[in-house]
Design a protein around this motif. Structure first.
Motif, PDB file in Angstrom:
ATOM      1  N   ILE A  58      -0.727 -52.076 -26.571  1.00 38.51           N
ATOM      2  CA  ILE A  58      -0.719 -52.839 -25.323  1.00 38.51           C
ATOM      3  C   ILE A  58       0.689 -52.868 -24.730  1.00 38.51           C
ATOM      4  CG2 ILE A  58      -0.998 -55.144 -24.313  1.00 38.51           C
ATOM      5  CD1 ILE A  58      -3.256 -55.605 -26.361  1.00 38.51           C
ATOM      6  N   ALA A  59       1.675 -53.147 -25.587  1.00 39.52           N
ATOM      7  CA  ALA A  59       3.065 -53.223 -25.117  1.00 39.52           C
ATOM      8  C   ALA A  59       3.528 -51.896 -24.540  1.00 39.52           C
ATOM      9  CB  ALA A  59       3.969 -53.651 -26.274  1.00 39.52           C
ATOM     10  N   ASP A  60       3.166 -50.802 -25.207  1.00 43.51           N
ATOM     11  CA  ASP A  60       3.559 -49.468 -24.717  1.00 43.51           C
ATOM     12  C   ASP A  60       2.977 -49.198 -23.334  1.00 43.51           C
ATOM     13  OD1 ASP A  60       5.033 -48.924 -26.968  1.00 43.51           O
ATOM     14  OD2 ASP A  60       3.457 -47.775 -27.971  1.00 43.51           O
ATOM     15  N   ILE A  61       1.719 -49.585 -23.142  1.00 43.05           N
ATOM     16  CA  ILE A  61       1.073 -49.352 -21.846  1.00 43.05           C
ATOM     17  C   ILE A  61       1.697 -50.226 -20.767  1.00 43.05           C
ATOM     18  CG2 ILE A  61      -1.089 -49.517 -20.541  1.00 43.05           C
ATOM     19  CD1 ILE A  61      -2.574 -48.901 -23.161  1.00 43.05           C
ATOM     20  N   LEU A  62       1.870 -51.512 -21.073  1.00 38.37           N
ATOM     21  CA  LEU A  62       2.410 -52.432 -20.076  1.00 38.37           C
ATOM     22  C   LEU A  62       3.834 -52.077 -19.676  1.00 38.37           C
ATOM     23  CD1 LEU A  62       1.114 -55.927 -21.299  1.00 38.37           C
ATOM     24  CD2 LEU A  62       0.053 -54.311 -19.728  1.00 38.37           C
ATOM     25  N   ASN A  63       4.567 -51.434 -20.584  1.00 35.47           N
ATOM     26  CA  ASN A  63       5.964 -51.067 -20.306  1.00 35.47           C
ATOM     27  C   ASN A  63       6.107 -49.646 -19.767  1.00 35.47           C
ATOM     28  OD1 ASN A  63       7.112 -53.541 -21.140  1.00 35.47           O
ATOM     29  ND2 ASN A  63       6.967 -52.929 -23.286  1.00 35.47           N
ATOM     30  N   ASP A  64       4.990 -48.979 -19.522  1.00 34.25           N
ATOM     31  CA  ASP A  64       5.037 -47.607 -19.023  1.00 34.25           C
ATOM     32  C   ASP A  64       5.535 -47.592 -17.577  1.00 34.25           C
ATOM     33  OD1 ASP A  64       4.728 -44.958 -18.378  1.00 34.25           O
ATOM     34  OD2 ASP A  64       2.621 -44.831 -18.968  1.00 34.25           O
ATOM     35  N   GLU A  65       6.657 -46.963 -17.347  1.00 38.44           N
ATOM     36  CA  GLU A  65       7.255 -46.942 -16.015  1.00 38.44           C
ATOM     37  C   GLU A  65       6.396 -46.203 -14.994  1.00 38.44           C
ATOM     38  OE1 GLU A  65      11.150 -45.334 -16.346  1.00 38.44           O
ATOM     39  OE2 GLU A  65      11.961 -47.064 -17.447  1.00 38.44           O
ATOM     40  N   LYS A  66       5.473 -45.374 -15.466  1.00 35.68           N
ATOM     41  CA  LYS A  66       4.643 -44.610 -14.538  1.00 35.68           C
ATOM     42  C   LYS A  66       3.768 -45.529 -13.697  1.00 35.68           C
ATOM     43  CE  LYS A  66       1.854 -40.443 -14.214  1.00 35.68           C
ATOM     44  NZ  LYS A  66       1.335 -39.257 -14.932  1.00 35.68           N
ATOM     45  N   ILE A  67       3.395 -46.688 -14.251  1.00 37.71           N
ATOM     46  CA  ILE A  67       2.565 -47.637 -13.501  1.00 37.71           C
ATOM     47  C   ILE A  67       3.265 -48.055 -12.214  1.00 37.71           C
ATOM     48  CG2 ILE A  67       1.570 -49.968 -13.530  1.00 37.71           C
ATOM     49  CD1 ILE A  67       1.082 -49.603 -16.517  1.00 37.71           C
ATOM     50  N   THR A  68       4.564 -48.306 -12.304  1.00 40.05           N
ATOM     51  CA  THR A  68       5.310 -48.762 -11.129  1.00 40.05           C
ATOM     52  C   THR A  68       5.788 -47.617 -10.243  1.00 40.05           C
ATOM     53  OG1 THR A  68       7.357 -48.801 -12.432  1.00 40.05           O
ATOM     54  CG2 THR A  68       6.083 -50.845 -12.302  1.00 40.05           C
ATOM     55  N   SER A  69       5.582 -46.374 -10.687  1.00 40.48           N
ATOM     56  CA  SER A  69       6.033 -45.231  -9.874  1.00 40.48           C
ATOM     57  C   SER A  69       4.894 -44.573  -9.106  1.00 40.48           C
ATOM     58  CB  SER A  69       6.706 -44.180 -10.774  1.00 40.48           C
ATOM     59  OG  SER A  69       5.748 -43.548 -11.612  1.00 40.48           O
ATOM     60  N   LEU A  70       3.664 -45.062  -9.293  1.00 40.44           N
ATOM     61  CA  LEU A  70       2.508 -44.445  -8.636  1.00 40.44           C
ATOM     62  C   LEU A  70       2.614 -44.483  -7.117  1.00 40.44           C
ATOM     63  CD1 LEU A  70      -0.342 -45.897 -10.895  1.00 40.44           C
ATOM     64  CD2 LEU A  70       0.303 -43.485 -10.721  1.00 40.44           C
ATOM     65  N   LEU A  71       3.167 -45.566  -6.588  1.00 40.87           N
ATOM     66  CA  LEU A  71       3.200 -45.763  -5.137  1.00 40.87           C
ATOM     67  C   LEU A  71       4.585 -45.519  -4.551  1.00 40.87           C
ATOM     68  CD1 LEU A  71       0.951 -48.956  -4.913  1.00 40.87           C
ATOM     69  CD2 LEU A  71       0.276 -46.548  -4.760  1.00 40.87           C
ATOM     70  N   THR A  72       5.358 -44.667  -5.196  1.00 41.50           N
ATOM     71  CA  THR A  72       6.673 -44.301  -4.667  1.00 41.50           C
ATOM     72  C   THR A  72       6.563 -43.036  -3.837  1.00 41.50           C
ATOM     73  OG1 THR A  72       7.214 -42.980  -6.627  1.00 41.50           O
ATOM     74  CG2 THR A  72       7.821 -45.331  -6.667  1.00 41.50           C
ATOM     75  N   LEU A  73       7.497 -42.874  -2.920  1.00 44.05           N
ATOM     76  CA  LEU A  73       7.503 -41.669  -2.083  1.00 44.05           C
ATOM     77  C   LEU A  73       7.677 -40.422  -2.948  1.00 44.05           C
ATOM     78  CD1 LEU A  73       9.639 -42.770   1.015  1.00 44.05           C
ATOM     79  CD2 LEU A  73       7.146 -42.736   0.756  1.00 44.05           C
ATOM     80  N   ASP A  74       8.417 -40.569  -4.030  1.00 47.12           N
ATOM     81  CA  ASP A  74       8.619 -39.431  -4.926  1.00 47.12           C
ATOM     82  C   ASP A  74       7.284 -38.967  -5.511  1.00 47.12           C
ATOM     83  OD1 ASP A  74      10.381 -37.635  -6.467  1.00 47.12           O
ATOM     84  OD2 ASP A  74       9.664 -38.792  -8.185  1.00 47.12           O
ATOM     85  N   ASN A  75       6.442 -39.908  -5.917  1.00 51.45           N
ATOM     86  CA  ASN A  75       5.134 -39.533  -6.454  1.00 51.45           C
ATOM     87  C   ASN A  75       4.222 -38.997  -5.360  1.00 51.45           C
ATOM     88  OD1 ASN A  75       3.254 -39.471  -8.761  1.00 51.45           O
ATOM     89  ND2 ASN A  75       2.094 -40.968  -7.563  1.00 51.45           N
ATOM     90  N   TYR A  76       4.330 -39.560  -4.158  1.00 50.46           N
ATOM     91  CA  TYR A  76       3.532 -39.052  -3.040  1.00 50.46           C
ATOM     92  C   TYR A  76       3.832 -37.578  -2.801  1.00 50.46           C
ATOM     93  CZ  TYR A  76       2.429 -43.911  -1.682  1.00 50.46           C
ATOM     94  OH  TYR A  76       1.977 -45.203  -1.643  1.00 50.46           O
ATOM     95  N   GLN A  77       5.105 -37.220  -2.903  1.00 45.87           N
ATOM     96  CA  GLN A  77       5.503 -35.828  -2.669  1.00 45.87           C
ATOM     97  C   GLN A  77       5.102 -34.910  -3.815  1.00 45.87           C
ATOM     98  OE1 GLN A  77       9.667 -36.748  -1.975  1.00 45.87           O
ATOM     99  NE2 GLN A  77       9.478 -36.328   0.227  1.00 45.87           N
ATOM    100  N   LYS A  78       5.198 -35.429  -5.052  1.00 49.32           N
ATOM    101  CA  LYS A  78       4.903 -34.591  -6.219  1.00 49.32           C
ATOM    102  C   LYS A  78       3.402 -34.417  -6.443  1.00 49.32           C
ATOM    103  CE  LYS A  78       9.090 -35.596  -8.912  1.00 49.32           C
ATOM    104  NZ  LYS A  78       9.620 -36.232 -10.148  1.00 49.32           N
ATOM    105  N   ASP A  79       2.643 -35.479  -6.260  1.00 45.39           N
ATOM    106  CA  ASP A  79       1.217 -35.452  -6.634  1.00 45.39           C
ATOM    107  C   ASP A  79       0.281 -35.510  -5.429  1.00 45.39           C
ATOM    108  OD1 ASP A  79      -0.787 -35.296  -8.599  1.00 45.39           O
ATOM    109  OD2 ASP A  79      -1.078 -37.466  -8.580  1.00 45.39           O
ATOM    110  N   GLY A  80       0.842 -35.708  -4.228  1.00 43.64           N
ATOM    111  CA  GLY A  80      -0.018 -35.757  -3.046  1.00 43.64           C
ATOM    112  C   GLY A  80      -0.406 -34.355  -2.593  1.00 43.64           C
ATOM    113  N   LYS A  81      -1.433 -34.204  -1.780  1.00 45.33           N
ATOM    114  CA  LYS A  81      -2.042 -35.373  -1.174  1.00 45.33           C
ATOM    115  C   LYS A  81      -3.399 -35.741  -1.778  1.00 45.33           C
ATOM    116  CE  LYS A  81       0.189 -35.046   3.365  1.00 45.33           C
ATOM    117  NZ  LYS A  81      -0.029 -34.943   4.835  1.00 45.33           N
ATOM    118  N   ASP A  82      -3.814 -35.016  -2.808  1.00 42.14           N
ATOM    119  CA  ASP A  82      -5.073 -35.356  -3.490  1.00 42.14           C
ATOM    120  C   ASP A  82      -4.868 -36.352  -4.626  1.00 42.14           C
ATOM    121  OD1 ASP A  82      -6.808 -33.698  -1.984  1.00 42.14           O
ATOM    122  OD2 ASP A  82      -6.037 -31.938  -3.039  1.00 42.14           O
TER     123      ASP A  82
END
Length: 231
Positions: free
Chosen positions: A89-113
């Motif tokens: 649980i701690a590992d998941i809650l502390n995963d920085e990817k959760i807070t990076s999903l809605l960043t412009l950097d992620n939009y560019q890397k993983d968008g637009k699907d």
């Protein structure tokens, strides 16, 4: 002759009483060892700085013998499963990817699907829901007793297990962990809604500098409303 027989009988009685006394003392020492061991584990797990290696070392060892070792093994097996679940649980809650999903950097890397991001959300949400179920079930008498009921122990040892451990465990009413999991699941759900909105309207937005720009005000308002719902 009668005197010799009497002396022999008395000797047997004395030896028998001494043996009983020895086993009583030995049992007391075993129980003390067990209580001390579990008290030390409790101190380690309640410490502000977790020493994970020290905790695992104690959970993997056995300090008692005989039936007490069976009791010790049963409860440590329970603790080990709980500890592993909490660490997951701690590992998941502390995963920085959760807070990076809605960043412009992620939009560019993983968008637009947003295939990778959506798969991550699905897998992470499922893992959290499973961890929450395990955590909730862990604080039930049925779950705790499942570790000792099939060990063939006398009632004394089963009662010791219940008396020393089950009472405290089943009385827990701290819902901090469940609340934290629910909060992160809510974040994942809202993030998924936002990514779905972006992928469904992928021809209507672009990244310009440090901003996401939509073709219409309606889409801008919808996006901002979804973002605001995170807070």
């Amino acid at each position: 002759m009668k005197k010799k027989i009497l002396i022999a009988v008395l000797a047997v009685i004395v030896i028998a009483l001494a043996a009983v006394g020895y086993f009583v003392i030995a049992d007391k020492r075993q129980e003390d060892k067990l209580r001390t061991e579990l008290s030390e584990i409790s101190e380690l797990t309640n410490s502000q700085t977790l020493d994970i290696d020290a905790i695992r070392e104690k959970l993997d060892r056995t300090v008692t013998t005989g039936d007490y070792a069976v009791v010790e093994g049963a409860f440590k097996a329970y603790l080990r499963e709980c500890f592993d679940n909490i660490m997951e649980i701690a590992d998941i809650l502390n995963d920085e990817k959760i807070t990076s999903l809605l960043t412009l950097d992620n939009y560019q890397k993983d968008g637009k699907d947003f295939v990778e991001s959506k798969n991550y959300i699905t897998e992470t949400r499922k893992a959290l829901e499973e961890c929450k179920t395990k955590y909730t079930e862990a604080f039930t008498e049925e779950k705790v007793m499942s570790y000792i009921n099939d060990k063939g122990l006398d009632d004394y040892y089963i009662d010791l297990y219940k008396r020393e451990f089950v009472g405290d465990i089943s009385s827990s009413d701290d819902n901090t962990v469940e609340t934290s999991i629910d909060e992160v699941i809510d974040i994942l759900n809202i993030s998924e809604n936002i990514l779905n909105m972006l992928s469904e309207n992928q021809d209507s937005w672009e990244i310009e500098g440090e901003n996401i720009v939509f073709e219409t005000q309606d889409l801008t308002d919808e996006y901002n409303a979804l973002i605001d719902s995170l807070y």
